[in-house]
Write an enzyme that holds these catalytic residues in place. Structure first.
Site, PDB file in Angstrom:
ATOM      1  N   CYS A   1      88.981  -2.618  65.937  1.00  0.00           N
ATOM      2  CA  CYS A   1      88.653  -2.117  64.549  1.00  0.00           C
ATOM      3  C   CYS A   1      87.697  -1.527  64.207  1.00  0.00           C
ATOM      4  O   CYS A   1      87.510  -1.562  62.752  1.00  0.00           O
ATOM      5  CB  CYS A   1      89.738  -2.752  63.998  1.00  0.00           C
ATOM      6  SG  CYS A   1      88.720  -4.707  63.460  1.00  0.00           S
TER       7      CYS A   1
ATOM      8  N   CYS B   1      96.416  -7.042  60.528  1.00  0.00           N
ATOM      9  CA  CYS B   1      96.832  -6.663  59.507  1.00  0.00           C
ATOM     10  C   CYS B   1      99.206  -6.551  60.199  1.00  0.00           C
ATOM     11  O   CYS B   1      98.890  -6.107  60.804  1.00  0.00           O
ATOM     12  CB  CYS B   1      96.596  -5.708  58.882  1.00  0.00           C
ATOM     13  SG  CYS B   1      95.514  -4.879  58.499  1.00  0.00           S
TER      14      CYS B   1
HETATM   15 FE1  SF4 Z   1      94.455  -3.245  58.543  1.00  0.00          FE
HETATM   16 FE2  SF4 Z   1      93.573  -1.834  60.322  1.00  0.00          FE
HETATM   17 FE3  SF4 Z   1      95.945  -1.573  60.038  1.00  0.00          FE
HETATM   18 FE4  SF4 Z   1      94.773  -0.835  57.877  1.00  0.00          FE
HETATM   19  S1  SF4 Z   1      95.115   0.422  60.040  1.00  0.00           S
HETATM   20  S2  SF4 Z   1      96.816  -1.799  57.730  1.00  0.00           S
HETATM   21  S3  SF4 Z   1      93.093  -2.092  58.157  1.00  0.00           S
HETATM   22  S4  SF4 Z   1      94.682  -3.208  60.920  1.00  0.00           S
END
Ligand code: SF4
Length: 241
Positions: A232, A204
């Site tokens: 994740c 992300c």
């Molecule tokens: Fe994406 Fe995980 Fe970051 Fe949330 S915490 S924005 S799902 S990578």
């Protein structure tokens, strides 16, 4: 349904085999199987799989927080291979209440697990409940902390349930990043334009940054957290208890 014993036999058969052999076996053994496409270099899996079987299922997690370049890349892949890519999205109500309560950047304060849980793990869990097996682009060289012990094939302990056993194949496991990029170059496989901007491991937008030469690729992910936690939840079984 395969038994654990079968999996052990299969793992012995696939040990150290090249990605094509592993993919071929996976696609022969399972009809209800899908490739998880992360929007990074594991498009190689799609390229290889289509040479084996045309009717492959491909899905990707649309967290709502991906880079614009990643969305453009997904579209490029869809058109290039003339395939459907199913986009898995978070539960609207759960996401709304999370954002209302904690805002859009809580992961910088209390870790990425909760946000990843809502935006990635839950949608993935929903999808995997309807599959018998899935194929990932995990490689050992992606993480010295969490990916050294993964096998070519395994029972997915994170997403199997008492009623539903799920098998996970990791065909690129023993390939290095350089081998993946050799393949991309040799076969003119589409890639995410972020790779030209210093990004290696791409997730992300708020949680991914470019890395410097000789920095490990995983150092660009959740850089404010310790290395041993940098999963994740999609591959939670990799985390050491
Ligand atoms: Fe994406 Fe995980 Fe970051 Fe949330 S915490 S924005 S799902 S990578």
């Amino acid at each position: 349904m395969m038994t654990t014993f079968d999996i052990e036999q299969l793992q012995t058969e696939l040990d150290q085999k090249n990605p094509r052999v592993i993919l071929k076996k996976a696609l022969e053994l399972f009809d209800n199987i899908a490739i998880s496409f992360s929007g990074a270099e594991d498009v190689v899996l799609i390229d290889m799989a289509l040479a084996i079987r045309k009717d492959i299922q491909v899905f990707s997690l649309d967290t709502g927080r991906l880079h614009p370049e990643t969305y453009r890349f997904m579209e490029k892949v869809r058109k290039h291979y003339q395939i459907d890519i199913e986009l898995l999205t978070p539960d609207r109500d759960v996401l709304d209440s999370f954002v209302k309560k904690k805002g859009l950047f809580s992961f910088y304060e209390d870790g990425h697990q909760e946000c990843c849980g809502i935006r990635k793990v839950e949608p993935l869990k929903r999808k995997l409940a309807h599959l018998d097996a899935w194929i990932t682009g995990q490689r050992k060289d992606q993480s010295l902390d969490t990916r050294q012990d993964i096998p070519e094939v395994q029972i997915d302990t994170a997403f199997s349930t008492a009623e539903h056993q799920l098998v996970k194949f990791n065909p690129l496991l023993n390939w290095s990043s350089a081998q993946v990029w050799d393949y991309i170059e040799a076969y003119q496989v589409p890639y995410n334009e972020l790779h030209e901007k210093g990004f290696i491991s791409i997730g992300c937008e708020p949680c991914t940054r470019a890395v410097l030469p000789n920095q490990h690729e995983r150092s660009g992910r959740w850089w404010w957290e310790a290395g041993a936690k940098k999963e994740c939840g999609l591959h939670a079984g990799n985390l050491k208890k």
